[in-house]
Scaffold this motif. Structure first.
Motif, short mmCIF file in Angstrom:
data_model
loop_
_atom_site.label_atom_id
_atom_site.label_comp_id
_atom_site.label_asym_id
_atom_site.label_seq_id
_atom_site.Cartn_x
_atom_site.Cartn_y
_atom_site.Cartn_z
N SER A 145 0.78 -1.26 0.16
CA SER A 145 0.10 0.12 -0.06
C SER A 145 0.86 1.42 -0.21
O SER A 145 0.33 2.27 -0.29
CB SER A 145 -0.96 -0.05 1.23
OG SER A 145 -0.22 0.18 2.41
N LYS A 146 2.15 1.19 0.35
CA LYS A 146 3.13 2.28 0.52
C LYS A 146 3.16 2.82 -1.09
O LYS A 146 3.68 4.07 -1.19
CB LYS A 146 4.51 2.19 1.26
CG LYS A 146 4.32 1.81 2.60
CD LYS A 146 5.55 1.56 3.20
CE LYS A 146 5.52 1.28 4.61
NZ LYS A 146 6.72 1.25 5.39
N GLY A 182 0.97 1.92 -3.58
CA GLY A 182 -0.28 1.91 -4.59
C GLY A 182 -0.52 0.54 -5.08
O GLY A 182 -1.30 0.71 -5.82
N VAL A 231 -1.30 -3.91 -4.50
CA VAL A 231 -2.22 -4.84 -3.95
C VAL A 231 -1.25 -6.02 -3.39
O VAL A 231 -0.27 -6.46 -4.05
CB VAL A 231 -3.20 -5.50 -4.90
CG1 VAL A 231 -3.88 -6.52 -4.49
CG2 VAL A 231 -4.13 -4.20 -5.60
N PHE A 269 -3.72 -2.78 4.80
CA PHE A 269 -3.94 -1.35 4.49
C PHE A 269 -3.08 -0.34 4.90
O PHE A 269 -2.54 0.77 4.61
CB PHE A 269 -5.33 -1.02 4.90
CG PHE A 269 -6.43 -1.65 4.35
CD1 PHE A 269 -6.44 -2.49 3.08
CD2 PHE A 269 -7.92 -1.34 4.92
CE1 PHE A 269 -7.53 -2.84 2.78
CE2 PHE A 269 -8.99 -2.06 4.16
CZ PHE A 269 -8.62 -2.74 3.19
N ALA A 320 0.22 -1.16 6.23
CA ALA A 320 1.65 -1.55 5.98
C ALA A 320 2.59 -1.21 7.13
O ALA A 320 3.65 -1.05 7.21
CB ALA A 320 2.21 -0.70 4.75
#
Length: 261
Positions: free
Chosen positions: A134-135, A137, A139, A162, A164
Protein backbone atom coordinates in the motif's frame (compact mmCIF):
# COMPACT_ATOMS: atom_id res chain seq x y z
CA UNK A 1 30.58 -12.16 -9.18
CA UNK A 2 28.58 -13.64 -6.32
CA UNK A 3 25.64 -15.86 -7.34
CA UNK A 4 22.17 -14.51 -6.56
CA UNK A 5 21.34 -17.80 -4.87
CA UNK A 6 23.59 -19.98 -2.74
CA UNK A 7 22.72 -23.69 -2.83
CA UNK A 8 24.15 -25.96 -0.14
CA UNK A 9 23.52 -29.70 -0.18
CA UNK A 10 23.28 -31.62 3.08
CA UNK A 11 22.50 -35.26 3.75
CA UNK A 12 18.85 -35.55 2.76
CA UNK A 13 18.09 -31.83 2.46
CA UNK A 14 18.99 -28.64 0.61
CA UNK A 15 19.60 -25.13 1.91
CA UNK A 16 18.74 -22.22 -0.41
CA UNK A 17 20.02 -18.76 0.52
CA UNK A 18 18.83 -15.64 -1.29
CA UNK A 19 22.08 -13.80 -1.88
CA UNK A 20 21.61 -10.16 -2.84
CA UNK A 21 22.35 -8.71 0.61
CA UNK A 22 23.14 -5.24 -0.72
CA UNK A 23 19.52 -5.11 -1.96
CA UNK A 24 18.04 -6.89 1.09
CA UNK A 25 17.71 -9.92 -1.21
CA UNK A 26 15.07 -8.20 -3.34
CA UNK A 27 14.06 -10.18 -6.40
CA UNK A 28 15.31 -9.49 -9.90
CA UNK A 29 14.81 -11.83 -12.85
CA UNK A 30 18.12 -13.59 -12.27
CA UNK A 31 17.24 -14.49 -8.67
CA UNK A 32 13.80 -15.67 -9.77
CA UNK A 33 15.28 -17.96 -12.41
CA UNK A 34 17.96 -19.37 -10.12
CA UNK A 35 15.49 -20.06 -7.31
CA UNK A 36 13.01 -21.71 -9.70
CA UNK A 37 15.73 -23.99 -11.08
CA UNK A 38 16.99 -24.86 -7.58
CA UNK A 39 13.49 -25.70 -6.35
CA UNK A 40 12.94 -27.90 -9.39
CA UNK A 41 16.13 -29.80 -8.52
CA UNK A 42 14.91 -30.40 -4.97
CA UNK A 43 12.07 -32.48 -6.41
CA UNK A 44 14.62 -35.30 -6.63
CA UNK A 45 13.94 -38.13 -4.16
CA UNK A 46 17.39 -37.66 -2.59
CA UNK A 47 16.22 -34.33 -1.19
CA UNK A 48 13.64 -34.84 1.54
CA UNK A 49 13.36 -31.29 2.92
CA UNK A 50 14.27 -27.72 1.96
CA UNK A 51 15.44 -24.74 4.01
CA UNK A 52 15.01 -21.24 2.56
CA UNK A 53 16.70 -18.20 4.09
CA UNK A 54 18.42 -14.93 3.19
CA UNK A 55 21.97 -13.59 3.35
CA UNK A 56 22.92 -10.52 5.35
CA UNK A 57 20.57 -8.47 7.50
CA UNK A 58 17.29 -9.21 5.72
CA UNK A 59 15.33 -12.14 4.41
CA UNK A 60 13.77 -10.53 1.33
CA UNK A 61 12.52 -7.03 0.53
CA UNK A 62 10.24 -8.24 -2.26
CA UNK A 63 10.62 -6.88 -5.77
CA UNK A 64 13.74 -4.92 -6.69
CA UNK A 65 12.07 -1.81 -8.11
CA UNK A 66 15.33 -0.81 -9.74
CA UNK A 67 15.15 -3.95 -11.86
CA UNK A 68 12.01 -2.80 -13.65
CA UNK A 69 12.32 -1.18 -17.07
CA UNK A 70 11.46 2.49 -16.67
CA UNK A 71 9.32 4.13 -19.35
CA UNK A 72 6.48 6.62 -19.70
CA UNK A 73 4.01 3.83 -20.48
CA UNK A 74 2.23 2.19 -17.51
CA UNK A 75 3.96 -1.10 -16.60
CA UNK A 76 2.21 -4.45 -16.79
CA UNK A 77 2.94 -5.67 -13.26
CA UNK A 78 0.54 -8.56 -13.76
CA UNK A 79 2.92 -9.97 -16.35
CA UNK A 80 5.74 -10.06 -13.76
CA UNK A 81 3.47 -11.81 -11.29
CA UNK A 82 2.33 -14.34 -13.88
CA UNK A 83 5.87 -15.03 -15.10
CA UNK A 84 7.70 -15.20 -11.76
CA UNK A 85 5.88 -14.77 -8.45
CA UNK A 86 2.86 -17.01 -9.04
CA UNK A 87 4.98 -19.91 -10.33
CA UNK A 88 7.32 -19.50 -7.33
CA UNK A 89 4.49 -19.77 -4.79
CA UNK A 90 2.97 -22.69 -6.69
CA UNK A 91 6.33 -24.50 -6.76
CA UNK A 92 6.74 -24.22 -3.01
CA UNK A 93 3.19 -25.30 -2.22
CA UNK A 94 3.30 -28.22 -4.66
CA UNK A 95 6.73 -29.51 -3.63
CA UNK A 96 6.24 -32.98 -2.17
CA UNK A 97 8.40 -32.34 0.88
CA UNK A 98 8.52 -29.84 3.75
CA UNK A 99 9.86 -26.36 3.08
CA UNK A 100 11.21 -24.54 6.15
CA UNK A 101 11.78 -20.79 6.03
CA UNK A 102 14.24 -19.02 8.35
CA UNK A 103 13.40 -15.31 8.31
CA UNK A 104 16.61 -13.63 9.41
CA UNK A 105 15.53 -10.00 9.11
CA UNK A 106 12.99 -7.88 7.28
CA UNK A 107 10.50 -9.74 5.09
CA UNK A 108 8.62 -7.15 3.07
CA UNK A 109 6.12 -7.23 0.24
CA UNK A 110 6.45 -10.37 -1.83
CA UNK A 111 9.29 -11.40 0.49
CA UNK A 112 6.86 -11.63 3.42
CA UNK A 113 4.42 -13.68 1.40
CA UNK A 114 7.16 -15.94 0.05
CA UNK A 115 7.88 -16.86 3.68
CA UNK A 116 4.19 -17.52 4.34
CA UNK A 117 4.05 -19.88 1.36
CA UNK A 118 6.52 -22.18 3.13
CA UNK A 119 5.37 -24.98 5.42
CA UNK A 120 7.10 -24.00 8.67
CA UNK A 121 8.41 -20.50 9.35
CA UNK A 122 10.97 -19.62 12.01
CA UNK A 123 11.94 -15.98 12.48
CA UNK A 124 14.65 -14.17 14.37
CA UNK A 125 13.19 -12.05 17.16
CA UNK A 126 14.47 -8.94 15.37
CA UNK A 127 12.69 -9.89 12.13
CA UNK A 128 9.71 -7.93 10.85
CA UNK A 129 6.98 -8.78 8.36
CA UNK A 130 5.70 -5.87 6.29
CA UNK A 131 2.88 -5.90 3.74
CA UNK A 132 4.51 -2.92 2.06
CA UNK A 133 2.33 -2.83 -1.06
CA UNK A 134 0.00 0.00 0.00
CA UNK A 135 2.99 2.31 0.40
CA UNK A 136 3.36 2.41 -3.39
CA UNK A 137 -0.29 1.98 -4.36
CA UNK A 138 -0.23 -1.77 -5.01
CA UNK A 139 -2.12 -4.88 -3.91
CA UNK A 140 -0.60 -7.69 -1.78
CA UNK A 141 0.49 -10.43 -4.16
CA UNK A 142 2.41 -13.72 -4.06
CA UNK A 143 -0.49 -15.23 -2.11
CA UNK A 144 -0.71 -12.48 0.51
CA UNK A 145 -4.47 -12.04 0.23
CA UNK A 146 -4.85 -15.83 0.49
CA UNK A 147 -2.48 -16.60 3.35
CA UNK A 148 -3.07 -13.62 5.65
CA UNK A 149 -6.81 -13.99 6.40
CA UNK A 150 -6.47 -17.76 6.77
CA UNK A 151 -3.55 -17.49 9.19
CA UNK A 152 -4.51 -14.48 11.32
CA UNK A 153 -8.14 -13.65 10.50
CA UNK A 154 -9.80 -11.02 8.37
CA UNK A 155 -9.52 -8.04 10.74
CA UNK A 156 -5.77 -8.35 11.23
CA UNK A 157 -5.19 -9.17 7.57
CA UNK A 158 -6.99 -6.02 6.46
CA UNK A 159 -5.09 -3.81 8.91
CA UNK A 160 -1.70 -5.19 7.86
CA UNK A 161 -2.56 -4.83 4.17
CA UNK A 162 -4.00 -1.31 4.45
CA UNK A 163 -1.56 0.20 6.96
CA UNK A 164 1.69 -1.56 5.96
CA UNK A 165 2.81 -1.49 9.59
CA UNK A 166 5.75 -3.74 10.52
CA UNK A 167 4.79 -6.84 12.48
CA UNK A 168 7.50 -8.12 14.81
CA UNK A 169 8.37 -11.80 14.96
CA UNK A 170 7.10 -12.36 18.51
CA UNK A 171 3.70 -10.87 17.70
CA UNK A 172 3.66 -12.82 14.42
CA UNK A 173 4.12 -16.00 16.47
CA UNK A 174 1.43 -14.96 18.97
CA UNK A 175 -1.00 -14.25 16.13
CA UNK A 176 -0.30 -17.59 14.44
CA UNK A 177 1.31 -16.07 11.35
CA UNK A 178 4.50 -18.11 11.88
CA UNK A 179 5.53 -21.19 13.82
CA UNK A 180 8.15 -19.72 16.15
CA UNK A 181 10.25 -16.65 16.98
CA UNK A 182 13.76 -17.52 18.17
CA UNK A 183 16.82 -15.64 19.35
CA UNK A 184 18.74 -14.13 16.45
CA UNK A 185 21.94 -15.97 17.31
CA UNK A 186 20.25 -19.38 17.32
CA UNK A 187 17.99 -18.96 14.26
CA UNK A 188 20.06 -20.87 11.74
CA UNK A 189 21.04 -23.62 14.19
CA UNK A 190 17.37 -24.20 15.02
CA UNK A 191 16.30 -23.98 11.39
CA UNK A 192 18.95 -26.48 10.26
CA UNK A 193 18.15 -28.86 13.10
CA UNK A 194 14.45 -28.72 12.21
CA UNK A 195 15.14 -29.32 8.52
CA UNK A 196 17.46 -32.21 9.35
CA UNK A 197 14.73 -33.73 11.51
CA UNK A 198 12.13 -33.38 8.75
CA UNK A 199 14.50 -34.95 6.22
CA UNK A 200 14.55 -38.10 8.38
CA UNK A 201 10.77 -38.39 8.65
CA UNK A 202 8.39 -40.40 6.39
CA UNK A 203 8.64 -38.13 3.35
CA UNK A 204 5.69 -39.60 1.44
CA UNK A 205 3.41 -39.25 4.45
CA UNK A 206 4.49 -35.64 4.92
CA UNK A 207 3.92 -34.96 1.22
CA UNK A 208 0.39 -36.35 1.43
CA UNK A 209 -0.26 -34.36 4.60
CA UNK A 210 0.92 -31.20 2.85
CA UNK A 211 -1.35 -31.94 -0.11
CA UNK A 212 -4.31 -32.51 2.19
CA UNK A 213 -3.75 -29.26 4.06
CA UNK A 214 -3.37 -27.39 0.75
CA UNK A 215 -6.65 -28.85 -0.52
CA UNK A 216 -8.64 -28.14 2.63
CA UNK A 217 -8.95 -24.39 1.97
CA UNK A 218 -11.16 -25.00 -1.06
CA UNK A 219 -12.90 -28.22 -0.05
CA UNK A 220 -16.17 -28.99 1.64
CA UNK A 221 -16.01 -31.36 4.60
CA UNK A 222 -17.27 -34.21 2.44
CA UNK A 223 -14.65 -33.54 -0.23
CA UNK A 224 -11.91 -33.30 2.38
CA UNK A 225 -12.97 -36.57 4.01
CA UNK A 226 -12.68 -38.23 0.60
CA UNK A 227 -9.26 -36.66 0.09
CA UNK A 228 -8.07 -37.96 3.45
CA UNK A 229 -9.34 -41.44 2.60
CA UNK A 230 -7.43 -41.51 -0.67
CA UNK A 231 -4.28 -40.04 0.88
CA UNK A 232 -4.36 -42.56 3.71
CA UNK A 233 -4.74 -45.39 1.24
CA UNK A 234 -1.62 -44.20 -0.57
CA UNK A 235 0.34 -43.62 2.66
CA UNK A 236 -0.53 -47.08 3.91
CA UNK A 237 1.22 -48.64 0.92
CA UNK A 238 4.59 -46.97 1.56
CA UNK A 239 7.65 -48.70 3.04
CA UNK A 240 7.79 -46.01 5.73
CA UNK A 241 4.37 -47.00 7.07
CA UNK A 242 5.51 -50.59 7.40
CA UNK A 243 8.74 -49.46 9.07
CA UNK A 244 6.84 -47.17 11.42
CA UNK A 245 4.55 -49.98 12.56
CA UNK A 246 7.46 -52.41 13.01
CA UNK A 247 9.42 -49.85 15.02
CA UNK A 248 6.41 -49.15 17.23
CA UNK A 249 5.85 -52.84 17.91
CA UNK A 250 9.56 -53.38 18.58
CA UNK A 251 9.77 -50.28 20.81
CA UNK A 252 12.59 -48.65 18.83
CA UNK A 253 13.12 -45.53 16.75
CA UNK A 254 12.06 -45.98 13.10
CA UNK A 255 14.47 -45.60 10.22
CA UNK A 256 12.50 -43.98 7.42
CA UNK A 257 13.78 -43.93 3.84
CA UNK A 258 11.26 -41.57 2.24
CA UNK A 259 10.86 -43.93 -0.72
CA UNK A 260 7.43 -44.08 -2.41
CA UNK A 261 7.66 -47.87 -2.83
Amino acid sequence: MEPSLIVAYHEGWTELTLNRPDRLNAFNEDLHRQLAAALDRTADDACRAVLLTGAGRGFCAGQDLGDRVQSDAPPDLGATIEAFYNPLVRRIRALRKPVVCAVNGVAAGAGANLALACDIVLAARSAKFIQAFSKIGLVPDSGGTFFLPRLIGDARARALAFLAEPLGAEKAEAWGLIWKAVDDASLMDEARALTTHLARQPTQGLALTKAALNASAGNTLDAQLDFERDAQREAGRTPDYREGVRAFMEKRQPTFTGRPA
